[in-house]
Write a protein that holds these residues in place. Structure first.
Motif, PDB file in Angstrom:
ATOM      1  N   UNK A  51       0.719  -1.418  -0.079  1.00  0.00           N
ATOM      2  CA  UNK A  51      -0.089   0.019   0.066  1.00  0.00           C
ATOM      3  C   UNK A  51       0.983   1.306   0.017  1.00  0.00           C
ATOM      4  N   UNK A  52       2.275   1.100   0.093  1.00  0.00           N
ATOM      5  CA  UNK A  52       3.006   2.434   0.086  1.00  0.00           C
ATOM      6  C   UNK A  52       2.673   3.269  -0.997  1.00  0.00           C
ATOM      7  N   UNK A  53       2.629   2.671  -2.263  1.00  0.00           N
ATOM      8  CA  UNK A  53       2.255   3.738  -3.449  1.00  0.00           C
ATOM      9  C   UNK A  53       1.214   4.425  -3.184  1.00  0.00           C
ATOM     10  N   UNK A  54       0.199   3.897  -2.543  1.00  0.00           N
ATOM     11  CA  UNK A  54      -1.099   4.567  -2.291  1.00  0.00           C
ATOM     12  C   UNK A  54      -0.920   5.627  -1.269  1.00  0.00           C
TER      13      UNK A  54
ATOM     14  N   UNK B 252      -1.332   9.837  -1.057  1.00  0.00           N
ATOM     15  CA  UNK B 252      -1.976  10.740  -0.231  1.00  0.00           C
ATOM     16  C   UNK B 252      -1.052  11.830   0.244  1.00  0.00           C
ATOM     17  N   UNK B 253       0.400  11.646   0.390  1.00  0.00           N
ATOM     18  CA  UNK B 253       1.389  12.598   0.693  1.00  0.00           C
ATOM     19  C   UNK B 253       1.130  13.773  -0.468  1.00  0.00           C
ATOM     20  N   UNK B 254       1.251  13.349  -1.462  1.00  0.00           N
ATOM     21  CA  UNK B 254       1.114  14.369  -2.782  1.00  0.00           C
ATOM     22  C   UNK B 254      -0.231  15.096  -2.772  1.00  0.00           C
ATOM     23  N   UNK B 255      -1.109  14.536  -2.252  1.00  0.00           N
ATOM     24  CA  UNK B 255      -2.587  15.141  -2.507  1.00  0.00           C
ATOM     25  C   UNK B 255      -2.299  16.619  -2.009  1.00  0.00           C
TER      26      UNK B 255
ATOM     27  N   UNK C 246      -6.395  -7.384   1.139  1.00  0.00           N
ATOM     28  CA  UNK C 246      -7.381  -6.492   0.332  1.00  0.00           C
ATOM     29  C   UNK C 246      -8.248  -5.611   1.101  1.00  0.00           C
ATOM     30  N   UNK C 247      -8.476  -6.027   2.400  1.00  0.00           N
ATOM     31  CA  UNK C 247      -9.289  -5.036   3.204  1.00  0.00           C
ATOM     32  C   UNK C 247      -8.431  -3.757   3.668  1.00  0.00           C
ATOM     33  N   UNK C 248      -7.111  -4.161   3.798  1.00  0.00           N
ATOM     34  CA  UNK C 248      -6.307  -3.100   4.103  1.00  0.00           C
ATOM     35  C   UNK C 248      -6.085  -2.011   3.019  1.00  0.00           C
ATOM     36  N   UNK C 249      -5.805  -2.670   1.856  1.00  0.00           N
ATOM     37  CA  UNK C 249      -5.679  -1.787   0.570  1.00  0.00           C
ATOM     38  C   UNK C 249      -6.981  -0.896   0.260  1.00  0.00           C
ATOM     39  N   UNK C 250      -7.973  -1.599   0.212  1.00  0.00           N
ATOM     40  CA  UNK C 250      -9.305  -0.844   0.180  1.00  0.00           C
ATOM     41  C   UNK C 250      -9.653   0.195   1.002  1.00  0.00           C
TER      42      UNK C 250
ATOM     43  N   UNK D 163      -8.752   6.156   2.353  1.00  0.00           N
ATOM     44  CA  UNK D 163      -7.949   7.371   2.932  1.00  0.00           C
ATOM     45  C   UNK D 163      -7.715   8.215   1.794  1.00  0.00           C
ATOM     46  N   UNK D 164      -7.282   7.801   0.626  1.00  0.00           N
ATOM     47  CA  UNK D 164      -6.883   8.772  -0.542  1.00  0.00           C
ATOM     48  C   UNK D 164      -8.089   9.586  -0.905  1.00  0.00           C
TER      49      UNK D 164
END
Length: 216
Positions: free
Chosen positions: A11-14, A18-21, A197-201, A206-207
């Protein structure tokens, strides 16, 4: 790699998105209009009520004293420690939690709330854990990153940034990652894939929340 190390790597790419939002970047620089931050704080307060309820469900469904104590400690952290800066901002806006009770969540927030509550109603302890941990862990990742950048030092939102970047928060995140590893280590690969998959969703939601906060 442990289960959580593998899940976090996924999930780090996601979280980097978020950091770049725009919202997060303008918080870092201190250029975010206060009205946008007010909308964020209101929506976050709505979200946190349901977030706390998931921990309450986890306490109810826990079968060991250790699990009950862990979830209770997180519930206290959310309702007491994490609320301090949030409530101070609400006070600046002339608002209290009671004022927010009748405000409707924005669609992106409602999607996130519905996702968590569905897991709370139909999932087990590990699934509930995967639904709530991305909020805590991603905030630590995001705000430690921006706190390390020189631009953030003079931000008018520095207290908000530091609330999620301080060492106490880091220690809590480490504790909860270890707890998740302990709960999930012996599970089958199929179960682990479902939990990841739940963690990724939840991370994608969050994004959406960060992007929602900038639009309003």
């Amino acid at each position: 790699m442990t289960f959580m190390e593998e899940t976090l790597a996924q999930v780090l790419p996601i979280w980097d998105r978020c950091v770049e939002a725009p919202f997060v970047q303008e918080v870092k620089k201190g250029t975010l209009p206060m009205e946008k931050f007010k909308h964020y704080m209101i929506q976050d307060s709505i979200y946190l009520k349901y977030y706390a309820r998931v921990y309450g469900k986890a306490i109810y469904h826990s079968s060991t004293l250790k699990d009950i104590q862990m979830f209770y400690s997180a519930l206290c952290f959310v309702t007491d420690t994490e609320s301090a800066v949030r409530l101070s901002y609400l006070n600046r806006f002339g608002l209290t939690d009671s004022d927010i009770e009748d405000i409707e969540p924005f669609p992106e927030n409602k999607n996130y709330i519905d996702f968590m509550m569905d897991i709370a109603d139909n999932g087990d302890i590990c699934e509930m854990l995967m639904a709530v941990l991305p909020c805590m862990l991603s905030y630590n990742y995001i705000f430690r990153k921006i706190a390390a950048e020189p631009e953030s030092k003079g931000s008018i939102y520095r207290d908000f940034i530091e609330d999620y970047a301080n060492e106490r928060y880091v220690a809590s995140c480490r504790l909860w990652s270890d707890f998740a590893d302990e709960k999930c280590a012996a599970l089958s690969d199929d179960r682990k894939k479902k939990l990841a998959a739940i963690f990724e969703k939840a991370s994608l939601l969050e994004l959406d929340f960060w992007n929602m906060s900038y639009k309003e």
